[in-house]
Motif scaffolding. Structure first.
Motif, short mmCIF file in Angstrom:
data_model
loop_
_atom_site.label_atom_id
_atom_site.label_comp_id
_atom_site.label_asym_id
_atom_site.label_seq_id
_atom_site.Cartn_x
_atom_site.Cartn_y
_atom_site.Cartn_z
N GLY A 16 0.66 -1.29 0.00
CA GLY A 16 -0.03 0.02 0.06
C GLY A 16 0.70 1.31 0.01
N PHE A 17 2.23 1.34 -0.34
CA PHE A 17 2.92 2.15 -0.40
C PHE A 17 3.37 2.71 -1.48
N CYS A 18 3.51 4.00 -1.90
CA CYS A 18 3.94 4.51 -3.36
C CYS A 18 5.39 4.49 -3.00
N TYR A 19 6.13 3.75 -3.86
CA TYR A 19 7.86 3.88 -3.82
C TYR A 19 8.45 4.00 -5.03
N GLY A 20 7.68 4.03 -6.18
CA GLY A 20 8.29 4.51 -7.66
C GLY A 20 9.80 4.41 -7.62
N SER A 21 10.56 5.73 -7.53
CA SER A 21 12.03 5.51 -7.78
C SER A 21 12.84 5.39 -6.44
N THR A 22 12.06 5.31 -5.36
CA THR A 22 12.86 4.88 -3.93
C THR A 22 13.69 3.83 -4.05
N ASP A 23 15.16 3.69 -3.86
CA ASP A 23 15.85 2.73 -3.86
C ASP A 23 15.67 1.68 -2.56
N LEU A 24 14.79 0.78 -3.03
CA LEU A 24 14.53 -0.21 -1.87
C LEU A 24 15.38 -1.50 -1.92
N ALA A 25 15.57 -2.07 -0.68
CA ALA A 25 16.17 -3.64 -1.03
C ALA A 25 15.26 -4.57 -1.31
N ILE A 26 15.79 -5.73 -1.63
CA ILE A 26 14.79 -6.91 -2.22
C ILE A 26 14.34 -7.44 -0.78
N ILE A 46 22.86 -7.51 -20.72
CA ILE A 46 21.73 -7.38 -19.57
C ILE A 46 21.80 -5.99 -19.37
N TYR A 47 20.80 -5.33 -19.59
CA TYR A 47 20.74 -3.91 -19.10
C TYR A 47 19.88 -3.87 -17.60
N SER A 48 19.95 -2.84 -17.08
CA SER A 48 19.39 -3.01 -15.55
C SER A 48 19.19 -1.38 -15.06
N SER A 49 18.05 -1.36 -14.40
CA SER A 49 18.01 0.01 -13.46
C SER A 49 18.98 -0.14 -12.59
N PRO A 50 19.61 1.07 -12.13
CA PRO A 50 20.62 0.98 -11.02
C PRO A 50 19.82 0.88 -9.68
N LEU A 51 18.50 0.70 -9.56
CA LEU A 51 18.10 0.71 -8.27
C LEU A 51 18.13 -0.65 -7.99
#
Length: 177
Positions: A16-26, A46-51
């Motif tokens: 239920g949280f908006c987290y978009g570009s926030t850098d979260l752990a797995i 392989i290309y990846s987002s840096p998050l």
């Protein structure tokens, strides 16, 4: 160009949280679960987002991932890490009234994200016939619309209207058109 899109593993964030570009752990155990389920061809770039939620997966798939900030999920400004229920209904309604141009939380618009995804797509298309891309659900929807030949504004509209149910760790293959 053939692209294999992979959504990152489930991040460590309350529902239920908006987290978009926030850098979260797995979330614990989710990286291993995703790796066990993936069946990707060997030898593709392989290309990846840096998050972290993408980068950690990419680093386990190849020793040489290409991190590209254009793949980061949309930035929701002041909405980042806020419970969706705490965001004023009028603000949500304003976004719903103009999904492509509105800047949720004063952050990035869907059009701005579509423009950076489109630029990324063009660059990868010039360099490779096939690639694997580790990214976010929003980027997956936009890449799919771009692959279909849509310009950024139409990409944004299609992505905004698409079903939002892309499972964590899910893959989507975009075949040559």
């Amino acid at each position: 160009m053939k692209l294999i899109l992979v959504r990152h593993p489930q991040p460590l964030v309350a529902p239920g949280f908006c987290y978009g570009s926030t850098d979260l752990a797995i979330a614990p155990g989710q990286l291993e679960q995703t790796l066990a389920a993936l069946q990707l061809p060997a030898g593709l770039p392989i290309y990846s987002s840096p998050l972290r939620r993408c980068a950690e997966l990419a680093a386990r798939l190849t020793p040489t991932p290409h991190y590209d900030s254009r793949l980061v999920e949309m930035h929701f400004g002041a909405w980042e890490m806020q419970p969706w229920d705490s965001i004023p209904r009028a603000d949500i309604d304003a976004w719903a009234a103009d999904m492509v141009h509105y800047h949720p939380g004063g952050g990035e618009s869907v059009l701005q994200m579509a423009e950076r995804i489109s630029a990324f797509y063009r660059d990868v298309q010039r360099q490779h016939a096939q690639a694997i891309i580790i990214c976010h659900a929003g980027a997956m929807r936009l890449l799919s619309a771009c692959h279909a030949g849509l310009p950024p504004a139409a990409m944004g509209l299609q992505a905004a209207q698409a079903a939002h149910q892309i499972a964590y760790g899910a893959t989507l293959t975009l075949n040559p058109v």
